[in-house]
Design a protein around this motif. Sequence first.
Motif, PDB file in Angstrom:
ATOM      1  N   HIS A  44       8.862  -3.469  16.302  1.00 31.21           N
ATOM      2  CA  HIS A  44       9.011  -3.829  14.891  1.00 31.21           C
ATOM      3  C   HIS A  44       7.657  -3.935  14.190  1.00 31.21           C
ATOM      4  O   HIS A  44       6.594  -4.023  14.826  1.00 31.21           O
ATOM      5  N   ALA A  45       7.698  -3.941  12.856  1.00 28.46           N
ATOM      6  CA  ALA A  45       6.484  -3.856  12.048  1.00 28.46           C
ATOM      7  C   ALA A  45       5.589  -5.076  12.170  1.00 28.46           C
ATOM      8  O   ALA A  45       4.404  -5.011  11.825  1.00 28.46           O
ATOM      9  N   GLY A  46       6.141  -6.204  12.654  1.00 38.63           N
ATOM     10  CA  GLY A  46       5.341  -7.420  12.787  1.00 38.63           C
ATOM     11  C   GLY A  46       4.171  -7.276  13.735  1.00 38.63           C
ATOM     12  O   GLY A  46       3.197  -8.037  13.646  1.00 38.63           O
ATOM     13  N   TYR A  47       4.232  -6.280  14.621  1.00 36.20           N
ATOM     14  CA  TYR A  47       3.127  -6.046  15.547  1.00 36.20           C
ATOM     15  C   TYR A  47       1.937  -5.375  14.860  1.00 36.20           C
ATOM     16  O   TYR A  47       0.845  -5.347  15.419  1.00 36.20           O
ATOM     17  N   ARG A  48       2.189  -4.809  13.689  1.00 34.58           N
ATOM     18  CA  ARG A  48       1.174  -4.111  12.883  1.00 34.58           C
ATOM     19  C   ARG A  48       0.761  -2.769  13.468  1.00 34.58           C
ATOM     20  O   ARG A  48       0.037  -2.020  12.810  1.00 34.58           O
ATOM     21  N   ALA A 301      -7.038  -9.936  12.701  1.00 38.97           N
ATOM     22  CA  ALA A 301      -7.646  -8.665  12.311  1.00 38.97           C
ATOM     23  C   ALA A 301      -8.774  -8.284  13.263  1.00 38.97           C
ATOM     24  O   ALA A 301      -8.955  -7.108  13.592  1.00 38.97           O
ATOM     25  N   GLU A 302      -9.521  -9.278  13.719  1.00 35.22           N
ATOM     26  CA  GLU A 302     -10.616  -9.019  14.654  1.00 35.22           C
ATOM     27  C   GLU A 302     -10.101  -8.607  16.028  1.00 35.22           C
ATOM     28  O   GLU A 302     -10.697  -7.761  16.706  1.00 35.22           O
ATOM     29  N   ASP A 303      -8.984  -9.188  16.429  1.00 29.60           N
ATOM     30  CA  ASP A 303      -8.409  -8.917  17.752  1.00 29.60           C
ATOM     31  C   ASP A 303      -6.912  -8.664  17.600  1.00 29.60           C
ATOM     32  O   ASP A 303      -6.110  -9.603  17.661  1.00 29.60           O
ATOM     33  N   PRO A 304      -6.486  -7.404  17.368  1.00 27.37           N
ATOM     34  CA  PRO A 304      -5.064  -7.105  17.162  1.00 27.37           C
ATOM     35  C   PRO A 304      -4.166  -7.599  18.292  1.00 27.37           C
ATOM     36  O   PRO A 304      -3.006  -7.938  18.061  1.00 27.37           O
ATOM     37  N   MET A 305      -4.698  -7.653  19.514  1.00 26.08           N
ATOM     38  CA  MET A 305      -3.873  -8.102  20.635  1.00 26.08           C
ATOM     39  C   MET A 305      -3.486  -9.572  20.493  1.00 26.08           C
ATOM     40  O   MET A 305      -2.492 -10.022  21.073  1.00 26.08           O
ATOM     41  N   ARG A 306      -4.260 -10.324  19.732  1.00 24.80           N
ATOM     42  CA  ARG A 306      -3.936 -11.734  19.503  1.00 24.80           C
ATOM     43  C   ARG A 306      -2.573 -11.858  18.836  1.00 24.80           C
ATOM     44  O   ARG A 306      -1.734 -12.668  19.239  1.00 24.80           O
ATOM     45  N   ARG A 307      -2.356 -11.043  17.803  1.00 27.69           N
ATOM     46  CA  ARG A 307      -1.070 -11.045  17.107  1.00 27.69           C
ATOM     47  C   ARG A 307       0.023 -10.442  17.984  1.00 27.69           C
ATOM     48  O   ARG A 307       1.144 -10.946  18.037  1.00 27.69           O
ATOM     49  N   ILE A 308      -0.283  -9.373  18.673  1.00 28.11           N
ATOM     50  CA  ILE A 308       0.707  -8.686  19.495  1.00 28.11           C
ATOM     51  C   ILE A 308       1.239  -9.602  20.594  1.00 28.11           C
ATOM     52  O   ILE A 308       2.447  -9.642  20.857  1.00 28.11           O
TER      53      ILE A 308
END
Length: 343
Positions: A44-48, A301-308
Amino acid sequence: MSERVLSIQSHVAFGYVGGKAAIFPLQCLGYDVDAINTVNFSNHAGYRRSGGTKTNAEELKAMFDAMEANELLRPSRLLTGYIPGAEALSAVHNQAVKLKHHNPDLIYVLDPVMGDAGRIYVAEDVIPVYRKMLPLATVITPNWFEVETLTETPLVNMGALRSAISTLHKEYQVPNVVVSSIPLYPWLLAALPSAIADLVGKSGEHLLCIASSYDSQDISVYAGCVPTIPGYFSGVGDLFSALLLGFYNSPSLHIPAGATPLASAVSQALTKTHAVLCKTHEYSETLPEIERLATDDEKDAEDPMRRIRRMRGRELRLVQSQDIIRGTKAVAPRDMVKWQNFI
C-alpha cells in the motif's frame, strides 16, 4: 449453496488493504468470492515505495465480458472499492448496471474511495461517476471527507450533517448510508444520544459511526462508537465494508427488536473490525523498538526503512483474527443506539 460475492477493488502482494483486507474475512463468513483487481501493487501507498500497475478500462471490460460469456458473473452480492480513474470506474459502473438488471435483489456495498483528511488521492473526474453510481447501491460507506465531496457540503455543524445525509438519501436515492471513523468534534459530541455521550464521557477519545436508513418516507439514524487506538493502520475501511456486506441481510444475523437490518449489520462489522485492530495493535507493541518508532517526517525522509518497518508491523492481523471474524471467539459488542432527534 453458498452466496457469491464479486469484489472489485485494489490488490497488494504484501499486506492487507483493498481486496486483501476484504476477501479472507468474507470467506471466513462462508462466502465464495470472485476478485477483480483494479490495481496490482507490491504494497500500500503508506510505505511510500511501491511498484505495480493499474488495470485500465479495456482490461476490466475484457474480464467482465469473458466472465459473462462463460456464465461466471452471477453474484448475489457486489463490493466495490478503490478504483483510481474515471474510465475504469465507468467500466465498473456499466457492469454494476448490468448486474442489477440481471438480479434486482443484488446487495451492493459501494465504498466510494476518493480520499481522506481533506485530501483526494484519485483523479477528480471520478467524482461525477460516483454520483451516477450512488442510486445503484444498497449501502454506501463513505468516510467524512467523501461525504463532503459527494454532497458538496462542508460538515461543520449538525445542520450540515443532516443536510448531507438527507441529500444522499433523497437526491441520490441511497437507501443506506454508513459513515465510520468520525472524529468527535465538540458540536457533534454535544448532539449525541445520551447513551453514546455517557459512554464517551468528556474525553472525546472515541471515533463515531453513523448508520442511516431511508425508506422513502423516514430517515432512521443509529450511532455507535469505539475507543481510538494509537498509531496508523491501513485497510481498516476495506475490512469494515467487507464485514458489513457479509452481515447485511444475512440469515445468520440477529436483529434485535426495534433495530434496523442496517444497524444490526453495522454493529457486527464495527465490533469485529475494532477487535481485529486491537489484536493488531497488541502485536505491534511486542515488536522491537526499531520497528515501532513514532512518525517523524524528517527522520522518515532520511531513512525510508524507518517508516517501512513501522508500516510492516501494523499490517492487519487478519489470519490471526479468524476466530473473531467467524464468531468462535466472543468479543464485547459495539452497540448501535437510535439517534432519536437526528433529523
